[in-house]
Motif scaffolding. Structure first.
Motif, mmCIF file in Angstrom:
data_model
loop_
_atom_site.group_PDB
_atom_site.id
_atom_site.type_symbol
_atom_site.label_atom_id
_atom_site.label_comp_id
_atom_site.label_asym_id
_atom_site.label_seq_id
_atom_site.Cartn_x
_atom_site.Cartn_y
_atom_site.Cartn_z
ATOM 1 N N LEU A 1 -27.859 39.369 -9.912
ATOM 2 C CA LEU A 1 -28.959 39.884 -10.725
ATOM 3 C C LEU A 1 -28.467 40.473 -12.038
ATOM 4 N N ALA A 2 -27.376 41.217 -12.003
ATOM 5 C CA ALA A 2 -26.925 41.978 -13.173
ATOM 6 C C ALA A 2 -25.731 41.374 -13.879
ATOM 7 N N GLY A 3 -25.053 40.384 -13.280
ATOM 8 C CA GLY A 3 -23.831 39.874 -13.866
ATOM 9 C C GLY A 3 -22.627 40.673 -13.398
ATOM 10 N N GLU A 4 -21.458 40.335 -13.924
ATOM 11 C CA GLU A 4 -20.226 40.959 -13.458
ATOM 12 C C GLU A 4 -19.799 42.179 -14.267
ATOM 13 N N GLN A 5 -20.366 42.385 -15.435
ATOM 14 C CA GLN A 5 -19.964 43.510 -16.275
ATOM 15 C C GLN A 5 -20.628 44.807 -15.817
ATOM 16 N N PRO A 6 -19.978 45.956 -16.067
ATOM 17 C CA PRO A 6 -20.588 47.242 -15.715
ATOM 18 C C PRO A 6 -21.968 47.385 -16.346
ATOM 19 N N VAL A 7 -22.869 48.016 -15.631
ATOM 20 C CA VAL A 7 -24.245 48.154 -16.084
ATOM 21 C C VAL A 7 -24.787 49.506 -15.648
ATOM 22 N N GLN A 8 -25.731 50.027 -16.390
ATOM 23 C CA GLN A 8 -26.347 51.310 -16.049
ATOM 24 C C GLN A 8 -27.439 51.081 -15.008
ATOM 25 N N LEU A 9 -27.380 51.839 -13.946
ATOM 26 C CA LEU A 9 -28.382 51.736 -12.883
ATOM 27 C C LEU A 9 -29.161 53.036 -12.797
ATOM 28 N N THR A 10 -30.483 52.928 -12.853
ATOM 29 C CA THR A 10 -31.372 54.080 -12.713
ATOM 30 C C THR A 10 -32.310 53.816 -11.539
ATOM 31 N N VAL A 11 -32.438 54.782 -10.664
ATOM 32 C CA VAL A 11 -33.348 54.658 -9.527
ATOM 33 C C VAL A 11 -34.477 55.666 -9.704
ATOM 34 N N LEU A 12 -35.712 55.164 -9.657
ATOM 35 C CA LEU A 12 -36.895 56.005 -9.870
ATOM 36 C C LEU A 12 -37.788 56.009 -8.640
ATOM 37 N N GLU A 13 -38.337 57.159 -8.341
ATOM 38 C CA GLU A 13 -39.351 57.306 -7.297
ATOM 39 C C GLU A 13 -40.558 57.987 -7.912
ATOM 40 N N GLN A 14 -41.759 57.514 -7.561
ATOM 41 C CA GLN A 14 -42.968 58.129 -8.098
ATOM 42 C C GLN A 14 -44.107 58.026 -7.096
ATOM 43 N N GLU A 15 -44.889 59.087 -7.019
ATOM 44 C CA GLU A 15 -46.046 59.128 -6.130
ATOM 45 C C GLU A 15 -47.337 59.037 -6.948
ATOM 46 N N PHE A 16 -48.316 58.327 -6.386
ATOM 47 C CA PHE A 16 -49.641 58.206 -6.992
ATOM 48 C C PHE A 16 -50.680 58.653 -5.973
ATOM 49 N N PRO A 17 -50.920 59.976 -5.860
ATOM 50 C CA PRO A 17 -51.890 60.469 -4.880
ATOM 51 C C PRO A 17 -53.312 60.005 -5.177
ATOM 52 N N HIS A 18 -53.611 59.731 -6.462
ATOM 53 C CA HIS A 18 -54.939 59.248 -6.870
ATOM 54 C C HIS A 18 -54.745 57.976 -7.697
ATOM 55 N N PRO A 19 -54.563 56.823 -7.031
ATOM 56 C CA PRO A 19 -54.256 55.589 -7.759
ATOM 57 C C PRO A 19 -55.331 55.175 -8.752
ATOM 58 N N GLU A 20 -56.563 55.630 -8.549
ATOM 59 C CA GLU A 20 -57.626 55.268 -9.492
ATOM 60 C C GLU A 20 -57.378 55.848 -10.882
ATOM 61 N N ARG A 21 -56.442 56.786 -10.995
ATOM 62 C CA ARG A 21 -56.119 57.382 -12.293
ATOM 63 C C ARG A 21 -55.070 56.585 -13.074
ATOM 64 N N ILE A 22 -54.484 55.561 -12.461
ATOM 65 C CA ILE A 22 -53.503 54.742 -13.173
ATOM 66 C C ILE A 22 -54.172 54.070 -14.361
ATOM 67 N N ASP A 23 -53.635 54.289 -15.559
ATOM 68 C CA ASP A 23 -54.318 53.819 -16.769
ATOM 69 C C ASP A 23 -53.466 52.891 -17.626
ATOM 70 N N ASP A 24 -52.282 52.488 -17.133
ATOM 71 C CA ASP A 24 -51.434 51.620 -17.952
ATOM 72 C C ASP A 24 -50.339 51.040 -17.082
ATOM 73 N N ASP A 25 -49.557 50.122 -17.666
ATOM 74 C CA ASP A 25 -48.342 49.638 -17.021
ATOM 75 C C ASP A 25 -47.207 50.592 -17.367
ATOM 76 N N HIS A 26 -46.177 50.585 -16.545
ATOM 77 C CA HIS A 26 -45.004 51.385 -16.874
ATOM 78 C C HIS A 26 -44.232 50.709 -18.002
ATOM 79 N N ARG A 27 -44.045 51.422 -19.087
ATOM 80 C CA ARG A 27 -43.218 50.973 -20.200
ATOM 81 C C ARG A 27 -42.056 51.935 -20.280
ATOM 82 N N LEU A 28 -40.865 51.401 -20.104
ATOM 83 C CA LEU A 28 -39.692 52.254 -19.980
ATOM 84 C C LEU A 28 -38.855 52.243 -21.253
ATOM 85 N N ARG A 29 -38.204 53.350 -21.521
ATOM 86 C CA ARG A 29 -37.386 53.495 -22.724
ATOM 87 C C ARG A 29 -36.003 54.003 -22.350
ATOM 88 N N ALA A 30 -35.039 53.750 -23.238
ATOM 89 C CA ALA A 30 -33.674 54.214 -23.023
ATOM 90 C C ALA A 30 -33.567 55.697 -23.342
#
Length: 365
Positions: free
Chosen positions: A275-304
């Motif tokens: 998936l990532a290739g053989e070179q070193p890569v930055q790995l970030t692991v995220l966890e998130q809860e959505f107790p009220h999913p009807e409030r989701i108003d966008d896609d996740h757009r991630l930044r460095a």
């Protein structure tokens, strides 16, 4: 045949995710929507997603563990550009879990606790849990067979046309999903639709599914989430993100604040290399809860963000001992008692040696 059944069980798990009224409660949010037939149910016990972004191409790998009685289902996922779809490596997530497992440390305590002598009394056998294009306006730009699955890559000019395509192919699209697809139509996104074509009669989608791998061009790292707002139960999202830098969402998009559980530069190994290739890569692991999913108003757009490393630490508490496991508290308490006894004995002996100078006795100078 067993391998075919495992693949068969793969993509359909990807479907139960965000249609809360059609499926059993889902464990996690996904970037697709699963559509079983009217009289069937499918639920997702757990979903894991790994995302690789190199600055211009994004690859999403998803694995699901499902239950229910569905033997036919369709899966649809919005993507910002033309997608390639293949089956993923089932061992990928186990490798990622090993790379990001918490650091183990020991810490000691002085006074005995429950389970230590003299409090090690057995009150029973209880064990504690250790600290989850058929319709107008639809274009079929590609179609492939992956095992028992018919994978179609679609364009659509309006959500209703997309619904007509799905219905014409044997699946029903609820009206509320039609509306939820409107923002993607407005942005001229495309879609990946998967139709289950079982080779075995009465086959049921159960258990851990082979991952599905979807790649597409994208100028930014985006994880589609809008369809999750249709869920009727709380949702959980877990993401492994492989990129040049540590990546975090720009906003919580209607959920609780995302939590980073791992961040660091890794040396890819085993299936991660695929998936990532053989070179070193930055790995970030995220966890998130959505107790009220009807409030989701966008896609996740991630930044460095800054590449600050982080790893969770799990502590094992142990009673402080010395030598052959002798508790320090016993030595301390025992030593204190011994000193007290010696002091008392010394005081008694001094008292006994003192000369008698009672009444009638005078000392001579």
């Amino acid at each position: 045949m067993r391998g075919t059944h495992r693949i068969l069980t793969t993509i359909v798990a990807l479907l139960a995710l965000q249609l809360g009224s059609l499926v059993a409660p889902a464990y996690a949010c996904g970037c697709g929507a699963m559509i079983p037939t009217k009289d069937q149910r499918i639920g997702v016990d757990r979903e894991e997603s790994a995302v690789r972004w190199d600055g211009h191409t994004e690859t999403v790998v998803m694995r699901f563990n499902v239950h229910g009685n569905a033997d036919h289902a369709a899966w649809i996922m919005p993507v910002p550009s033309r997608a390639d779809v293949t089956l993923g490596d089932p061992a990928l997530f186990d490798s990622l879990a090993r790379l990001t497992e918490p650091e183990q440390r020991e810490r000691h305590y002085f006074w005995p606790r429950e389970g230590d002598w003299p409090f090690d009394v057995d009150y029973g056998d209880g064990v504690g849990a250790p600290p989850p294009g058929a319709g107008t306006g639809v274009g079929v730009v590609g179609r492939e067979r992956l095992g028992p699955f018919d994978v179609a890559r679609l364009t659509a000019t309006d959500p209703k046309a997309l619904g007509d395509w799905l219905r014409a192919n044997g699946f029903e699209l609820p009206e509320r999903l039609t509306g939820a697809l409107q923002p993607y139509v407005d942005q001229k996104w495309e879609y990946v639709a998967v139709r289950l074509a079982p080779q075995q009669k009465d086959a049921v989608l159960q258990g851990e599914l082979t991952p599905l791998r979807i790649g597409f061009a994208s100028p930014e790292l985006v994880y589609p989430m809008r369809l999750s707002r249709l869920a009727k139960t709380s949702q959980s999202l877990g993401l492994y993100i492989l990129a040049e830098h540590r990546m975090e969402p720009r906003s919580p998009i209607g959920g609780d604040a995302p939590e980073v559980t791992f961040a660091g530069r890794i040396e890819p190994e085993g299936p991660v290399i695929g998936l990532a290739g053989e070179q070193p890569v930055q790995l970030t692991v995220l966890e998130q809860e959505f107790p009220h999913p009807e409030r989701i108003d966008d896609d996740h757009r991630l930044r460095a963000v800054a590449d600050t490393p982080y790893r969770r630490v799990e502590y094992t508490d142990r009673l402080l001992t010395v030598g052959d496991g002798i508790p320090v508290w016993m030595l301390t308490v025992g030593g204190g008692l011994l000193l007290t006894a010696l002091a008392t004995l010394l005081a008694v002996r001094v008292t006994r040696r003192r000369p008698d100078t009672g009444p009638g006795v005078r000392s001579v100078t």
